[in-house]
Design an enzyme around this catalytic site. Structure first.
Site, PDB file in Angstrom:
ATOM      1  N   GLY A  46       0.833  -1.197   0.000  1.00 54.76           N
ATOM      2  CA  GLY A  46       0.000   0.000   0.000  1.00 54.76           C
ATOM      3  C   GLY A  46       0.866   1.243   0.000  1.00 54.76           C
ATOM      4  O   GLY A  46       2.015   1.210   0.456  1.00 54.76           O
ATOM      5  N   GLN A  51       3.087   9.946   1.364  1.00 53.94           N
ATOM      6  CA  GLN A  51       4.380   9.245   1.276  1.00 53.94           C
ATOM      7  C   GLN A  51       5.148   9.594   0.010  1.00 53.94           C
ATOM      8  O   GLN A  51       6.329   9.267  -0.101  1.00 53.94           O
ATOM      9  CB  GLN A  51       4.174   7.728   1.326  1.00 53.94           C
ATOM     10  CG  GLN A  51       3.609   7.240   2.648  1.00 53.94           C
ATOM     11  CD  GLN A  51       3.497   5.736   2.651  1.00 53.94           C
ATOM     12  OE1 GLN A  51       2.506   5.194   2.194  1.00 53.94           O
ATOM     13  NE2 GLN A  51       4.525   5.048   3.127  1.00 53.94           N
ATOM     14  N   CYS A 100       6.421  -0.108   7.041  1.00 53.81           N
ATOM     15  CA  CYS A 100       5.986   1.023   6.223  1.00 53.81           C
ATOM     16  C   CYS A 100       7.152   1.465   5.343  1.00 53.81           C
ATOM     17  O   CYS A 100       8.287   1.542   5.824  1.00 53.81           O
ATOM     18  CB  CYS A 100       5.557   2.161   7.143  1.00 53.81           C
ATOM     19  SG  CYS A 100       4.995   3.633   6.279  1.00 53.81           S
ATOM     20  N   LEU A 101       6.872   1.757   4.085  1.00 54.68           N
ATOM     21  CA  LEU A 101       7.938   2.218   3.176  1.00 54.68           C
ATOM     22  C   LEU A 101       8.569   3.514   3.676  1.00 54.68           C
ATOM     23  O   LEU A 101       9.731   3.794   3.361  1.00 54.68           O
ATOM     24  CB  LEU A 101       7.379   2.432   1.761  1.00 54.68           C
ATOM     25  CG  LEU A 101       6.942   1.165   1.012  1.00 54.68           C
ATOM     26  CD1 LEU A 101       6.225   1.535  -0.282  1.00 54.68           C
ATOM     27  CD2 LEU A 101       8.129   0.254   0.732  1.00 54.68           C
ATOM     28  N   HIS A 142      -3.941   1.382   8.103  1.00 48.38           N
ATOM     29  CA  HIS A 142      -2.544   1.833   8.065  1.00 48.38           C
ATOM     30  C   HIS A 142      -2.405   2.987   7.058  1.00 48.38           C
ATOM     31  O   HIS A 142      -1.819   4.029   7.372  1.00 48.38           O
ATOM     32  CB  HIS A 142      -1.623   0.663   7.694  1.00 48.38           C
ATOM     33  CG  HIS A 142      -0.186   1.057   7.521  1.00 48.38           C
ATOM     34  ND1 HIS A 142       0.809   0.620   8.361  1.00 48.38           N
ATOM     35  CD2 HIS A 142       0.427   1.857   6.603  1.00 48.38           C
ATOM     36  CE1 HIS A 142       1.965   1.152   7.973  1.00 48.38           C
ATOM     37  NE2 HIS A 142       1.752   1.892   6.901  1.00 48.38           N
ATOM     38  N   GLU A 143      -2.985   2.793   5.865  1.00 44.93           N
ATOM     39  CA  GLU A 143      -2.894   3.838   4.836  1.00 44.93           C
ATOM     40  C   GLU A 143      -3.720   5.066   5.237  1.00 44.93           C
ATOM     41  O   GLU A 143      -3.289   6.205   5.039  1.00 44.93           O
ATOM     42  CB  GLU A 143      -3.357   3.311   3.472  1.00 44.93           C
ATOM     43  CG  GLU A 143      -2.550   2.123   2.934  1.00 44.93           C
ATOM     44  CD  GLU A 143      -1.047   2.338   2.948  1.00 44.93           C
ATOM     45  OE1 GLU A 143      -0.598   3.490   2.842  1.00 44.93           O
ATOM     46  OE2 GLU A 143      -0.314   1.343   3.102  1.00 44.93           O
ATOM     47  N   HIS A 146      -1.990   7.524   7.405  1.00 45.27           N
ATOM     48  CA  HIS A 146      -1.094   8.463   6.709  1.00 45.27           C
ATOM     49  C   HIS A 146      -1.829   9.754   6.327  1.00 45.27           C
ATOM     50  O   HIS A 146      -1.229  10.824   6.310  1.00 45.27           O
ATOM     51  CB  HIS A 146      -0.516   7.824   5.445  1.00 45.27           C
ATOM     52  CG  HIS A 146       0.612   6.876   5.700  1.00 45.27           C
ATOM     53  ND1 HIS A 146       1.809   7.272   6.277  1.00 45.27           N
ATOM     54  CD2 HIS A 146       0.755   5.552   5.437  1.00 45.27           C
ATOM     55  CE1 HIS A 146       2.625   6.223   6.355  1.00 45.27           C
ATOM     56  NE2 HIS A 146       2.013   5.165   5.860  1.00 45.27           N
TER      57      HIS A 146
HETATM   58 NI    NI Z   1       2.858   3.246   5.701  1.00 48.20          NI
END
Ligand code: NI
Length: 188
Positions: A46, A51, A100-101, A142-143, A146
């Site tokens: 995701g 991000q 997480c990226l 989670h997304e 953000h």
């Molecule tokens: Ni993340």
């Protein structure tokens, strides 16, 4: 176009993202760039617009690479969420490790509710209101976090947060090793 990932410490990750007012070629380009970026990053499932430095309410999720015979629904789950707004979280509290990226090299247990009801538009700006469960609910939340200016490490236990504090500070200073392109951290 491949976009650099904004990592922990970048101010855009702490903003509450704005709704996207209309479907424009720019929005479609951003969606396409986010897919490309997600796939180039390898392990991600995701990606949220903050991000990649855009403070707008948009995220993409692709679970089709999941190997889970008990949950065939994951293997067909590929979706764009435009202007998502949380209606309710319910069910039971479940703990699972997340990554997480934007926070490379850190994996921590996070408690989340097992079900979530979300209102959103798809990539064609058609309205939806869906309930997501289990792992899908987790990824969606989670997304969604953000877009609200949160990252998963905000949600780990006080003790664990203390233990990863120095790692997080290093990432915030730009000391990051990962296999994808990240946005350069401005010296403050
Ligand atoms: Ni993340």
């Amino acid at each position: 176009m491949l976009l650099p990932i904004y990592t922990y410490g970048q101010p855009v990750l702490r903003k509450v993202a704005e709704d996207i007012p209309a479907n424009t070629p720019e929005v479609q380009q951003l969606i396409s760039d986010m897919w490309e970026t997600l796939y180039k990053c390898g392990s991600g499932i995701g990606l949220a617009a903050p991000q990649v430095g855009e403070s707008v309410r948009l995220f993409v999720i692709d679970l089709t690479i999941m190997e889970d015979d008990e949950h065939p629904e994951y293997k067909t789950f590929k979706r764009v969420f435009v202007n998502p707004h949380l209606v309710e979280e319910f069910g039971e509290e479940v703990t699972m490790e997340e990554g997480c990226l934007s926070i490379p090299g850190i994996g921590e247990n996070v408690k989340r509710m097992s079900k979530v009801r979300m209102k959103y538009l798809d990539e064609n700006f058609e309205e939806h209101e869906d309930v997501f469960e289990d792992f899908i609910a987790r990824v969606v939340m989670h997304e969604y976090d953000h877009l609200e200016g949160h990252v998963f490490t905000d949600r780990v236990s006080v003790i664990r947060r203390q233990l990863i504090k120095s790692k997080l500070e290093s990432i915030a200073k730009g000391k990051v090793r990962c296999g994808y392109k990240i946005k350069k951290v401005e010296k403050r």
